[in-house]
Structures are given as structure tokens and as C-alpha cells.
Write a protein that holds these residues in place. Sequence first.
Motif, PDB file in Angstrom:
ATOM      1  N   GLY A   1       0.765  -1.172   0.005  1.00 46.08           N
ATOM      2  CA  GLY A   1      -0.075   0.073  -0.155  1.00 46.08           C
ATOM      3  C   GLY A   1       0.858   1.012  -0.105  1.00 46.08           C
ATOM      4  O   GLY A   1       2.019   1.107   0.279  1.00 46.08           O
ATOM      5  N   SER A   2       0.105   2.289  -0.091  1.00 47.08           N
ATOM      6  CA  SER A   2       0.997   3.476  -0.341  1.00 47.08           C
ATOM      7  C   SER A   2       0.527   4.490   1.169  1.00 47.08           C
ATOM      8  O   SER A   2      -0.395   3.925   1.697  1.00 47.08           O
ATOM      9  CB  SER A   2       0.455   4.341  -1.508  1.00 47.08           C
ATOM     10  N   ILE A   3       1.490   5.441   1.473  1.00 47.73           N
ATOM     11  CA  ILE A   3       1.142   6.203   2.528  1.00 47.73           C
ATOM     12  C   ILE A   3       1.013   7.497   2.018  1.00 47.73           C
ATOM     13  O   ILE A   3       1.240   8.286   1.027  1.00 47.73           O
ATOM     14  CB  ILE A   3       2.280   6.320   3.570  1.00 47.73           C
ATOM     15  N   THR A   4       0.047   8.440   2.805  1.00 44.14           N
ATOM     16  CA  THR A   4      -0.540   9.662   2.188  1.00 44.14           C
ATOM     17  C   THR A   4       0.598  10.714   2.375  1.00 44.14           C
ATOM     18  O   THR A   4       0.631  11.572   1.612  1.00 44.14           O
ATOM     19  CB  THR A   4      -1.579  10.298   3.413  1.00 44.14           C
ATOM     20  N   THR A   5       1.757  10.495   2.838  1.00 44.04           N
ATOM     21  CA  THR A   5       2.643  11.362   3.039  1.00 44.04           C
ATOM     22  C   THR A   5       3.607  11.254   1.672  1.00 44.04           C
ATOM     23  O   THR A   5       4.861  11.807   1.465  1.00 44.04           O
ATOM     24  CB  THR A   5       3.576  11.476   4.153  1.00 44.04           C
ATOM     25  N   ASP A   6       3.400  10.047   0.730  1.00 45.29           N
ATOM     26  CA  ASP A   6       4.293   9.776  -0.400  1.00 45.29           C
ATOM     27  C   ASP A   6       4.029  11.043  -1.238  1.00 45.29           C
ATOM     28  O   ASP A   6       2.985  12.120  -1.102  1.00 45.29           O
ATOM     29  CB  ASP A   6       3.783   8.782  -1.290  1.00 45.29           C
ATOM     30  N   GLY A   7       4.927  11.469  -2.391  1.00 47.30           N
ATOM     31  CA  GLY A   7       4.484  12.772  -3.249  1.00 47.30           C
ATOM     32  C   GLY A   7       5.713  12.659  -4.315  1.00 47.30           C
ATOM     33  O   GLY A   7       6.407  11.634  -4.776  1.00 47.30           O
TER      34      GLY A   7
ATOM     35  N   VAL B   1       7.442   7.316  -4.645  1.00 46.77           N
ATOM     36  CA  VAL B   1       7.989   6.285  -4.345  1.00 46.77           C
ATOM     37  C   VAL B   1       7.078   4.938  -4.381  1.00 46.77           C
ATOM     38  O   VAL B   1       7.561   3.862  -4.832  1.00 46.77           O
ATOM     39  CB  VAL B   1       8.459   6.258  -2.696  1.00 46.77           C
ATOM     40  N   TYR B   2       5.907   5.040  -4.272  1.00 49.33           N
ATOM     41  CA  TYR B   2       4.950   4.014  -4.398  1.00 49.33           C
ATOM     42  C   TYR B   2       5.131   3.500  -5.853  1.00 49.33           C
ATOM     43  O   TYR B   2       5.165   2.225  -6.125  1.00 49.33           O
ATOM     44  CB  TYR B   2       3.677   4.500  -4.028  1.00 49.33           C
TER      45      TYR B   2
ATOM     46  N   HIS C   1       9.741   3.000   4.144  1.00 51.24           N
ATOM     47  CA  HIS C   1       8.555   2.311   4.633  1.00 51.24           C
ATOM     48  C   HIS C   1       7.956   1.604   3.306  1.00 51.24           C
ATOM     49  O   HIS C   1       7.684   0.652   3.407  1.00 51.24           O
ATOM     50  CB  HIS C   1       7.437   3.240   5.076  1.00 51.24           C
ATOM     51  N   THR C   2       7.953   2.499   2.134  1.00 50.58           N
ATOM     52  CA  THR C   2       6.896   2.045   1.119  1.00 50.58           C
ATOM     53  C   THR C   2       7.964   1.077   0.401  1.00 50.58           C
ATOM     54  O   THR C   2       7.402  -0.019  -0.102  1.00 50.58           O
ATOM     55  CB  THR C   2       6.764   3.134   0.208  1.00 50.58           C
ATOM     56  N   MET C   3       9.400   1.126   0.114  1.00 55.92           N
ATOM     57  CA  MET C   3      10.013   0.252  -0.507  1.00 55.92           C
ATOM     58  C   MET C   3      10.177  -1.007   0.342  1.00 55.92           C
ATOM     59  O   MET C   3      10.099  -2.170  -0.155  1.00 55.92           O
ATOM     60  CB  MET C   3      11.457   0.701  -0.776  1.00 55.92           C
ATOM     61  N   SER C   4      10.226  -0.949   1.653  1.00 55.41           N
ATOM     62  CA  SER C   4      10.189  -2.201   2.506  1.00 55.41           C
ATOM     63  C   SER C   4       9.018  -2.763   2.355  1.00 55.41           C
ATOM     64  O   SER C   4       9.180  -4.081   2.257  1.00 55.41           O
ATOM     65  CB  SER C   4      10.570  -1.547   3.745  1.00 55.41           C
ATOM     66  N   LEU C   5       7.767  -2.314   2.452  1.00 52.07           N
ATOM     67  CA  LEU C   5       6.658  -3.007   2.423  1.00 52.07           C
ATOM     68  C   LEU C   5       6.327  -3.564   1.048  1.00 52.07           C
ATOM     69  O   LEU C   5       5.952  -4.755   0.875  1.00 52.07           O
ATOM     70  CB  LEU C   5       5.554  -2.194   2.911  1.00 52.07           C
TER      71      LEU C   5
ATOM     72  N   VAL D   1       9.268  13.606  -5.753  1.00 53.21           N
ATOM     73  CA  VAL D   1      10.988  13.300  -5.249  1.00 53.21           C
ATOM     74  C   VAL D   1      11.345  14.605  -4.617  1.00 53.21           C
ATOM     75  O   VAL D   1      12.099  14.573  -3.692  1.00 53.21           O
ATOM     76  CB  VAL D   1      11.659  12.839  -6.218  1.00 53.21           C
ATOM     77  N   ASP D   2      11.099  15.863  -5.344  1.00 56.13           N
ATOM     78  CA  ASP D   2      11.490  16.956  -4.805  1.00 56.13           C
ATOM     79  C   ASP D   2      10.938  17.392  -3.313  1.00 56.13           C
ATOM     80  O   ASP D   2      11.229  18.496  -2.874  1.00 56.13           O
ATOM     81  CB  ASP D   2      11.767  18.025  -5.748  1.00 56.13           C
ATOM     82  N   GLU D   3       9.805  16.945  -3.033  1.00 51.79           N
ATOM     83  CA  GLU D   3       8.940  17.359  -1.910  1.00 51.79           C
ATOM     84  C   GLU D   3       8.924  16.423  -0.652  1.00 51.79           C
ATOM     85  O   GLU D   3       8.779  16.716   0.452  1.00 51.79           O
ATOM     86  CB  GLU D   3       7.441  17.592  -2.448  1.00 51.79           C
ATOM     87  N   ILE D   4       9.180  15.080  -0.993  1.00 50.91           N
ATOM     88  CA  ILE D   4       8.868  14.067   0.104  1.00 50.91           C
ATOM     89  C   ILE D   4       9.932  14.103   1.264  1.00 50.91           C
ATOM     90  O   ILE D   4      11.184  14.381   0.712  1.00 50.91           O
ATOM     91  CB  ILE D   4       8.629  12.741  -0.436  1.00 50.91           C
ATOM     92  N   ASP D   5       9.571  13.711   2.424  1.00 49.52           N
ATOM     93  CA  ASP D   5      10.623  13.155   3.413  1.00 49.52           C
ATOM     94  C   ASP D   5      11.074  11.978   2.882  1.00 49.52           C
ATOM     95  O   ASP D   5      10.442  10.962   3.215  1.00 49.52           O
ATOM     96  CB  ASP D   5      10.022  13.175   4.533  1.00 49.52           C
ATOM     97  N   LEU D   6      12.266  11.752   2.356  1.00 47.70           N
ATOM     98  CA  LEU D   6      12.947  10.650   1.515  1.00 47.70           C
ATOM     99  C   LEU D   6      13.013   9.407   2.739  1.00 47.70           C
ATOM    100  O   LEU D   6      12.394   8.126   2.226  1.00 47.70           O
ATOM    101  CB  LEU D   6      14.084  10.902   0.930  1.00 47.70           C
ATOM    102  N   ASP D   7      13.736   9.575   3.764  1.00 46.12           N
ATOM    103  CA  ASP D   7      13.881   8.715   4.627  1.00 46.12           C
ATOM    104  C   ASP D   7      12.559   8.035   5.112  1.00 46.12           C
ATOM    105  O   ASP D   7      12.230   6.866   5.019  1.00 46.12           O
ATOM    106  CB  ASP D   7      14.611   9.189   5.883  1.00 46.12           C
ATOM    107  N   ALA D   8      11.559   8.758   5.438  1.00 47.18           N
ATOM    108  CA  ALA D   8      10.508   8.156   5.956  1.00 47.18           C
ATOM    109  C   ALA D   8       9.448   7.377   4.909  1.00 47.18           C
ATOM    110  O   ALA D   8       9.171   6.271   4.988  1.00 47.18           O
ATOM    111  CB  ALA D   8       9.735   9.498   6.617  1.00 47.18           C
TER     112      ALA D   8
END
Length: 256
Positions: A93-99, A156-157, A112-116, A101-108
Motif C-alpha cells: 500500500g501507499s502512504i499519504t505522505t508520499d509525493g 516512491v509507491y 517504509h514503502t520500498m520495504s513493504l 521526489v523533490d517534496e517528500i521526506d525521503l527517509d520516512a
Amino acid sequence: MGRLEGKSAVVTGGGTGIGRAASERFALEGARVVIAELNPDLAQETEQFIRDAGGDATFLQTDVTDEDQVEATMASVMVAHGSIDVLYNCAGGSITTDGKVDEIDLDAVYDHTMSLDLRGTMLCSRHAVPHMIASGGGAIVNMSSLAALNGVNMHVYSAAKGGVISLTRSMAASYARNGIRVNAICPGFVLTERVRERFGTAAGERPAQTDKTARRYPFGVGEPHEIANIALFLASDEARMITAAIVPADGGMSVY
Ligand SMILES: NC(=O)c1ccc[n+]([C@@H]2O[C@H](COP(=O)([O-])OP(=O)(O)OC[C@H]3O[C@@H](n4cnc5c(N)ncnc54)[C@H](O)[C@@H]3O)[C@@H](O)[C@H]2O)c1
């Protein structure tokens, strides 16, 4: 005779949404279903529902991103059922904080998303495949998304689900001679509880065609059981001639 009669099937993320619909459907078609799921409350509901309907289901608490847990789950399935005939990698699944590349908190978001979505699919496959090879074959069904095929503002998703497509095709090539078929489904929006909240629709209702997003789906937005039907076909021997297929399941949205 059910379409998965006697088969041992592992469904990840079977506690709710599409994974739950698939767990129930697979069991109805005669599979012995193992629900590999992080959330015990949800998974036990699915397990009980299947058992009450006369089906065979077992919940094994599993975080698909944790290799030790995944390995232990697959080993337990082998002890209980003697084979793993079907693996449906549905947790994701995706998370709402995805967006973007130049805007997201890459680490968070990235971790999470790549891992899941990608690592989870890879780990479950990694620990199911040797058992499938030993028993002469099996079927893996992966969950990608239309987000991997179309441009979306969840970078990311989209990348994780694109990775799932590439992994699907590579595994299909590598394990074809071992009798393992590997296919992936790319749904558009599917009315799980999570997505219903987004549309503000109650169970059993489809979003109004006045909704801007819903209007893009000529057949209407999909239901979990409609994706489960596709997974059932790909998991069953009816799809014996199909591997490496990437199946868009978006009710005509992408060509409309
Ligand atoms: N619903 C949609 O619109 C849609 C569209 C395209 C693709 N998909 C994909 O379909 C799959 C299922 O989506 P859904 O909407 O039914 O999801 P959902 O959020 O309704 O359910 C996901 C399930 O996975 C479980 N889960 C979460 N993290 C886990 C982990 N680390 N280990 C094991 N289980 C875990 C959750 O507890 C939950 O039961 C996902 O891979 C998703 O990316 C969904």
C-alpha cells in the motif's frame, strides 16, 4: 471441485482489503489458506469468517518486511501443509505522505514503502520459491498497481510497484523451468475500507459518477472481490499457460 482444491495457499496482508477477499475466495475454492498478516485482530476475523463458512484457514502473524519472520512462516506452512502451491503477495500500500521526489521526506516515505511493497514481495518469494521448486512448481501472484504504469504523484509507491513488475518478469523467466508461474495484477482504485474513506462511500456503495476520480472509471471503481477473482484465476491451474503477465485491472480507466 473447487478451482484451488487441496492447494496450500499463502496470502500476505489477508487481514483486510483485497487480501481478505482473496483469502476468503481461495478457501471457498478448496485451498488451505495461510493468512500471513501483521495485524492479529484483522487476520483473526478473516480466519474465523473462513472457518465459520467451512473453509480451512490459519493465521500466522508475519511482518513481510522481516526476513526471519517470513522464513519462519514459510517453514510453518511446510510443516502444516507439506507444500506451498500458491503465494499471493498482497500486503502493501501507499502512504499519504508520499509525493514528488523533490517534496517528500525521503527517509520516512522511501524506507517504509520500498520495504513493504518491494522488499516484502521479494522476501516472501525468496522463502517460498525453494519449497515450490522442491515440490515441482507453484504459482506466485504479485500486487503491483496502475501507479506503476501511469504517472502519479506518489513517486516512491510508483517506483516500488514498478520494481514489483520487473521482479515478476525476472522471477517468471528464472523459475519457468521449475514449473513456477509468476504474474502481477495492476489495479486502479479498489474500494477497500481505506479507499472508501477517501471517496466517503459506505460498504456496498460505489462512488457517485459525479466524483472526479470515479468518473475516470468507465466500469466504475473496482471492489476487492473483483481483484480476488483475477488472483484466483492466475493462482489456479486454469492459468497454466500464463506467466510473466502484467494484468491491468482498472475497469478501462487507462484506455478511456
Ligand atoms: N486498494 C487499492 O485501490 C489498490 C490499488 C492498486 C494496488 N493495490 C495494492 O493491493 C494490495 C492490497 O491493497 P489493499 O488496498 O487491499 O490494502 P489494505 O490497506 O486494505 O490492507 C493491507 C493489509 O496488509 C497488512 N499489512 C500491512 N503491512 C504489513 C506487513 N508489513 N506485513 C504483513 N501484513 C501487512 C495490513 O494489516 C492489512 O491487513 C497492496 O499491495 C496495494 O498496494 C491496492
